[in-house]
Design an enzyme around this catalytic site. Structure first.
Site, PDB file in Angstrom:
ATOM      1  N   GLU A 155       8.686   0.524  -5.156  1.00 28.91           N
ATOM      2  CA  GLU A 155       7.569   1.414  -5.467  1.00 28.91           C
ATOM      3  C   GLU A 155       6.187   0.884  -5.103  1.00 28.91           C
ATOM      4  O   GLU A 155       5.285   0.822  -5.942  1.00 28.91           O
ATOM      5  CB  GLU A 155       7.630   1.793  -6.962  1.00 28.91           C
ATOM      6  CG  GLU A 155       8.962   2.447  -7.321  1.00 28.91           C
ATOM      7  CD  GLU A 155       9.122   2.803  -8.800  1.00 28.91           C
ATOM      8  OE1 GLU A 155       8.250   2.447  -9.598  1.00 28.91           O
ATOM      9  OE2 GLU A 155      10.139   3.430  -9.133  1.00 28.91           O
ATOM     10  N   GLU A 260      19.324   5.776  -6.564  1.00 18.69           N
ATOM     11  CA  GLU A 260      19.203   6.062  -8.006  1.00 18.69           C
ATOM     12  C   GLU A 260      19.399   7.559  -8.244  1.00 18.69           C
ATOM     13  O   GLU A 260      18.640   8.199  -8.970  1.00 18.69           O
ATOM     14  CB  GLU A 260      17.836   5.611  -8.529  1.00 18.69           C
ATOM     15  CG  GLU A 260      17.533   4.148  -8.214  1.00 18.69           C
ATOM     16  CD  GLU A 260      16.232   3.632  -8.828  1.00 18.69           C
ATOM     17  OE1 GLU A 260      15.685   4.282  -9.734  1.00 18.69           O
ATOM     18  OE2 GLU A 260      15.774   2.555  -8.391  1.00 18.69           O
TER      19      GLU A 260
END
Ligand code: GLA
Length: 371
Positions: A155, A260
């Site tokens: 991220e 994910e």
């Protein structure tokens, strides 16, 4: 005797037929990509025996939900705690699975001390690089040859594709990514190394990811793959957005993984709503519409949604090397407590009793389809 034999043959045929109509996930996608899931401690310790059995049956890759995050594995300066992660890796190894390490460098679930000196002042660039090197060398080195792929940086991008101003970025500068990959490669030259992020299907963020990763890859930085997290919902991403992300990232010469995956079926609150007391929101049918079970119509819509997404992964299985779900069953998914605590969500392929949902069959059905 003859009767017994007849029964046995009939039983054998029934089993074969059942297997033929319903292969497991790992069987269905064998030769295309690995199918993984993320585990909590009760699952890899097998205290949750039902989930552990389901994981062994269905999946051939595992990621740790939390036990390799900095706050768990390196809670204080100089103090590493590998106890839980060792058991996670052991579970994956003893079941012949591809074990993923998640995650080395991130701004969340990382203690404040990491970015501070002993007096609580911001660390110098040099000291933070040194701390990063020590963390990566120690953690990756501990599992050298055992953890086969690492989420090295998580991220680093904002939604608009610009660099997120994390403490890593502010103190070290944007070459923190290059350094992180370099340190991980030094610690285990044979491990695959990934950049991982969410919303990469959003055009602006995808553009930012390509701009971030292309120079790394072209410049010889040892990045081998990119993880598209895939925390999806019923609307986002569209099939076109998913396809653009997978193909543009694959075109960089990187392996693409969905790392994910889950599909929320619940409404997402806007900022003003979520500022309200979340306890009350979970009691409001507007925000928690299916506390007693998912209606058939939604079950079907979810199955269709999953089939659409997997259609893209199968079509691009030349670059997609793994699809990992974030959790095993609906009951233990983080989405029951985020972004509102205490809701009842249905984001995965297995229900609260570990039984395959309609979406399971629709996903498996995509495996045989020619595109
Ligand atoms: C991010 C992280 C994961 C996990 C999920 C939500 O995507 O990469 O480790 O924390 O959020 O649970």
């Amino acid at each position: 005797m003859r009767l017994k034999l007849g029964v046995c043959v009939a039983f054998g045929l029934a089993v074969t037929a059942a297997r033929a109509v319903e292969p497991t996930l790992k069987e269905a996608f064998a030769g295309k990509f690995l199918v993984g899931t993320a585990l909590n401690e009760a699952q890899f310790d097998e205290r949750n025996a039902a989930d552990a059995a389901l994981v062994k049956k269905q999946f051939n890759s595992v990621s740790p939900e939390n036990v390799l995050k900095w706050e768990v594995v390196h809670p204080q300066p100089g103090k590493y705690n590998f106890a839980s992660a060792d058991r996670f890796v052991q579970f994956g190894e003893s079941n012949g699975m591809f074990v993923v390490g998640h995650v080395l460098i991130w701004h969340a679930q990382t203690p404040k001390w990491v970015f501070q000196d002993e007096g609580g002042q911001p660390l110098s660039r040099e000291a933070l690089v040194e701390r990063m090197r020590d963390h990566i060398h120690t953690v990756v080195g501990h599992y050298k040859g055992r953890i086969r792929g690492w989420d090295v940086v998580n991220e680093a991008l904002n939604e608009d594709g610009t660099m997120r101003q994390t403490p890593w970025m502010k103190i070290i500068g944007d070459d923190y990514l290059r350094l992180a990959f370099q340190f991980a490669h030094e610690a285990d030259p044979s491990a695959e190394l990934y950049y991982n992020d969410y919303s990469l299907e959003n055009e602006a963020k995808l553009k930012g990811a390509v701009a971030l990763l292309k120079p790394l890859k072209d410049g010889g930085v040892p990045v081998t793959g990119v993880g598209v997290q895939g925390h999806d919902n019923m609307q986002f991403p569209t099939v076109q957005q998913e396809e653009a992300a997978v193909s543009q990232l694959g075109a960089l010469g990187l392996k693409v993984m969905i790392t994910e995956l889950d599909v929320s079926v619940l409404p997402y609150p806007d900022a003003s709503t979520s500022a309200d007391i979340s306890k009350r929101l979970a009691e409001d049918p507007k925000w928690n519409p299916y506390p007693g079970g998912l209606p058939d119509q939604m079950q079907e819509a979810l199955a269709k949604r999953y089939a659409d997404l997997f259609g893209v992964f199968v079509k691009h299985s030349d670059v997609v090397s793994r699809v990992t779900f974030w959790g095993v069953t609906d009951g233990t998914s983080w989405l029951n407590n985020w972004p509102i605590r205490g809701r009842t969500n249905y984001p995965l392929l297995f229900d609260r009793n570990g039984k395959p949902k309609l979406a399971f069959a629709s996903v498996v059905g995509t495996a045989g389809k020619r595109n």
